[in-house]
Design a protein around this motif. Structure first.
Motif, mmCIF file in Angstrom:
data_model
loop_
_atom_site.group_PDB
_atom_site.id
_atom_site.type_symbol
_atom_site.label_atom_id
_atom_site.label_comp_id
_atom_site.label_asym_id
_atom_site.label_seq_id
_atom_site.Cartn_x
_atom_site.Cartn_y
_atom_site.Cartn_z
ATOM 1 N N ASP A 1 -11.384 2.501 -5.450
ATOM 2 C CA ASP A 1 -11.405 1.082 -5.099
ATOM 3 C C ASP A 1 -10.844 0.196 -6.211
ATOM 4 O O ASP A 1 -10.148 -0.773 -5.951
ATOM 5 C CB ASP A 1 -12.851 0.628 -4.798
ATOM 6 N N LYS A 2 -11.169 0.539 -7.455
ATOM 7 C CA LYS A 2 -10.735 -0.290 -8.583
ATOM 8 C C LYS A 2 -9.211 -0.331 -8.639
ATOM 9 O O LYS A 2 -8.606 -1.393 -8.794
ATOM 10 C CB LYS A 2 -11.320 0.273 -9.882
ATOM 11 N N ILE B 1 -7.086 0.258 -6.218
ATOM 12 C CA ILE B 1 -6.536 -0.463 -5.066
ATOM 13 C C ILE B 1 -6.657 -1.968 -5.276
ATOM 14 O O ILE B 1 -5.708 -2.717 -5.076
ATOM 15 C CB ILE B 1 -7.245 -0.031 -3.764
ATOM 16 N N ARG B 2 -7.835 -2.418 -5.744
ATOM 17 C CA ARG B 2 -8.037 -3.854 -5.935
ATOM 18 C C ARG B 2 -7.113 -4.409 -7.005
ATOM 19 O O ARG B 2 -6.566 -5.496 -6.867
ATOM 20 C CB ARG B 2 -9.501 -4.163 -6.257
ATOM 21 N N ALA C 1 0.831 -1.211 0.000
ATOM 22 C CA ALA C 1 0.000 0.000 0.000
ATOM 23 C C ALA C 1 0.868 1.265 0.000
ATOM 24 O O ALA C 1 0.573 2.221 -0.719
ATOM 25 C CB ALA C 1 -0.915 -0.015 1.223
ATOM 26 N N ILE D 1 -6.652 1.084 2.927
ATOM 27 C CA ILE D 1 -5.641 1.667 2.034
ATOM 28 C C ILE D 1 -6.098 3.031 1.521
ATOM 29 O O ILE D 1 -5.308 3.988 1.478
ATOM 30 C CB ILE D 1 -5.293 0.701 0.878
ATOM 31 N N ALA D 2 -7.384 3.136 1.181
ATOM 32 C CA ALA D 2 -7.898 4.435 0.716
ATOM 33 C C ALA D 2 -7.746 5.480 1.825
ATOM 34 O O ALA D 2 -7.279 6.605 1.576
ATOM 35 C CB ALA D 2 -9.362 4.300 0.308
ATOM 36 N N VAL E 1 -9.171 -2.744 1.495
ATOM 37 C CA VAL E 1 -9.311 -1.699 0.476
ATOM 38 C C VAL E 1 -9.693 -0.370 1.154
ATOM 39 O O VAL E 1 -9.132 0.688 0.843
ATOM 40 C CB VAL E 1 -10.369 -2.121 -0.587
ATOM 41 N N LYS E 2 -10.622 -0.451 2.092
ATOM 42 C CA LYS E 2 -11.023 0.748 2.842
ATOM 43 C C LYS E 2 -9.833 1.354 3.593
ATOM 44 O O LYS E 2 -9.622 2.568 3.598
ATOM 45 C CB LYS E 2 -12.108 0.366 3.875
ATOM 46 N N LEU F 1 -3.639 -4.761 -5.679
ATOM 47 C CA LEU F 1 -3.484 -5.795 -4.640
ATOM 48 C C LEU F 1 -3.453 -7.204 -5.215
ATOM 49 O O LEU F 1 -3.503 -8.176 -4.472
ATOM 50 C CB LEU F 1 -4.627 -5.698 -3.612
ATOM 51 N N TYR G 1 -10.632 -8.611 2.186
ATOM 52 C CA TYR G 1 -10.257 -7.553 1.233
ATOM 53 C C TYR G 1 -11.069 -6.277 1.390
ATOM 54 O O TYR G 1 -10.557 -5.186 1.195
ATOM 55 C CB TYR G 1 -10.388 -8.056 -0.209
ATOM 56 N N HIS G 2 -12.332 -6.413 1.725
ATOM 57 C CA HIS G 2 -13.185 -5.229 1.765
ATOM 58 C C HIS G 2 -12.603 -4.163 2.703
ATOM 59 O O HIS G 2 -12.423 -3.006 2.325
ATOM 60 C CB HIS G 2 -14.600 -5.622 2.204
#
Lengths: 266, 164
Positions: B123-124, B126-127, B110, B147-148, B144-145, B130, B140-141
């Motif tokens: 999100d896209k 980041i995903r 990250a 990392i943002a 992702v949150k 990853l 993952y949910h």
């Protein structure tokens, strides 16, 4: 992994000498394929000659009507290079589809073409773009360079220095990715060059990357996905494994080729 | 045995190693920096991600010899004393971990991602970024949150530092 003796080359001449002198020596570029292979004991070289400290092997340069990329240039550099994105966007796109971000920080163009994995991406780009592979000894066109499954025309003490990609008019790469390995289950690179059209397929053939003359001829008459309607490749000669049978791969070649043509027209 | 010299978390280290010693083995076994984990040992899972000269790499797939002269940073380099790095803090706040095994690699990936793509990450992105990091708790949910949020917090820290 079995132990070996590590050698750090400081120049190409030294690397060549080491390759000639040492028993069972292999070159180490990014190591993203070689090291996993050695861990699985599928390869057990007695000596590794590391190219990472050899100067002048990486870099991206536009030379006239060709894009020249050094052998040690990492996939991440190719993917994010404004020069590549401008000159051959399909190539930057392809580099960004290899492995994952950390793998792309290490893996190299030269390593990929020298290994000639039947599922690797770069061989398809080299063959479709009619690239020239420049080595320490000579210049080889891609059609002569890739000779079979994990086989190239490279001599035991010959090193890939750079690859020259002539600029196409249009090009695109479409990859159907194995989600686990991130290699191509089937990848098709289509290039519309000033003199010809080339379609190169990776991931599917039992002898590695190959061209599809029937697709090329049809696209020469009309550069459109529709031109490929009713055309296909025979399942005979396609590889078959737990990820996909030969029939499935043959079908995918046609589908991915159409998608690549459509993407190239955008 | 060949000798290797590199900088790890700001400290110069020199050691005699076997040719086949991987960077992750060197970090964990020679330097006892056990925050870097070995998950799959086949360059799939990303638990072993560290930074070599500022780039995220899988330390199970690089010989320590290849890092000769390099500047290596591990998860242990992020916190300052008891103060967590903004990305670590974001994982804590957003429940970005369950068992925690993949977390060091997630966080190092990250931080590298923010360095390359900035502080405003959708999100896209980041995903996609990853894809070389696996979480077996399927968390993952929240990752992702985290990392943002961490990316934004890192921008605030950078601004605060610049103002000082």
């Amino acid at each position: 992994m079995y132990n070996f003796t590590y050698h750090r080359a400081s120049g190409l001449r030294q690397a060549t000498n080491l390759l000639g002198k040492l028993d069972e020596a292999k070159l180490l570029a990014g190591g993203q394929t070689l090291l996993p292979t050695m861990k699985q004991r599928l390869a057990a070289p007695a000596n590794l000659v590391d190219l990472n400290k050899v100067e002048g092997l990486s870099g991206i340069e536009l030379q006239g009507r060709a894009l020249v990329i050094g052998a040690m240039t990492r996939h991440a550099e190719v993917a994010s290079s404004p020069v590549v994105q401008q000159a051959i966007p399909a190539l930057a796109h392809l580099a960004g589809l290899i492995g994952d971000p950390a793998v792309r920080h290490m893996g190299t163009l030269g390593g990929s073409v020298a290994n000639n994995d039947p599922n690797a991406d770069y061989p398809a780009a080299c063959l479709a773009l009619a690239a020239t592979i420049i080595t320490t000894k000579r210049k080889l066109i891609a059609d002569e360079f890739f000779t079979g499954l994990f086989e190239t025309a490279l001599m035991p003490d010959e090193i890939v220095v750079k690859v020259s990609f002539p600029l196409p008019k249009k090009a695109a790469y479409e990859k159907f990715r194995n989600p686990a390995s991130r290699y191509a289950l089937v990848g098709v690179f289509v290039a519309k060059r000033p003199s010809e059209i080339r379609v190169a397929v990776t991931g599917a053939g039992t002898s590695g990357v190959f061209r599809v003359p029937a697709f090329e001829e049809a696209l020469k008459k009309r550069f459109s996905p529709k031109a490929l309607d009713g055309l296909g490749v025979p399942a005979d000669g396609m590889s078959s494994d737990i990820h996909g049978g030969a029939e499935y791969r043959a079908h995918l070649v046609g589908v991915m080729a159409k998608r690549a043509v459509a993407a190239a027209m955008e | 045995m060949p000798r290797v010299s590199l900088t790890v978390n700001g400290k110069a280290v020199t050691a005699d190693v076997e040719s086949r010693t991987l960077l992750v083995q060197f970090l964990r076994e020679n330097l006892r920096l056990t925050g870097t984990h070995v998950g799959c040992d086949t360059s799939q899972c990303g638990c072993c991600v560290v930074h070599v000269d500022g780039r995220a790499v899988k330390s199970c797939t690089i010989l320590v010899q290849q890092a000769e002269g390099a500047d290596v940073k591990t998860i242990e380099s992020l916190a300052v004393g008891d103060t967590l790095h903004p990305m670590q803090e974001a994982f804590r706040q957003n429940h970005g971990l369950q068992c925690g095994f993949c977390t060091p690699g997630m966080i190092m990936t990250a931080v590298d991602l923010v360095a390359r793509k900035g502080h405003d990450l959708d999100d896209k992105t980041i995903r996609e970024e990853l894809e070389g990091n696996l979480c077996r708790c399927t968390g993952y949910h929240n990752i992702v949150k985290s990392i943002a949020a961490g990316a934004k917090a890192m921008a605030a820290t950078t601004t605060a530092q610049a103002a000082e």
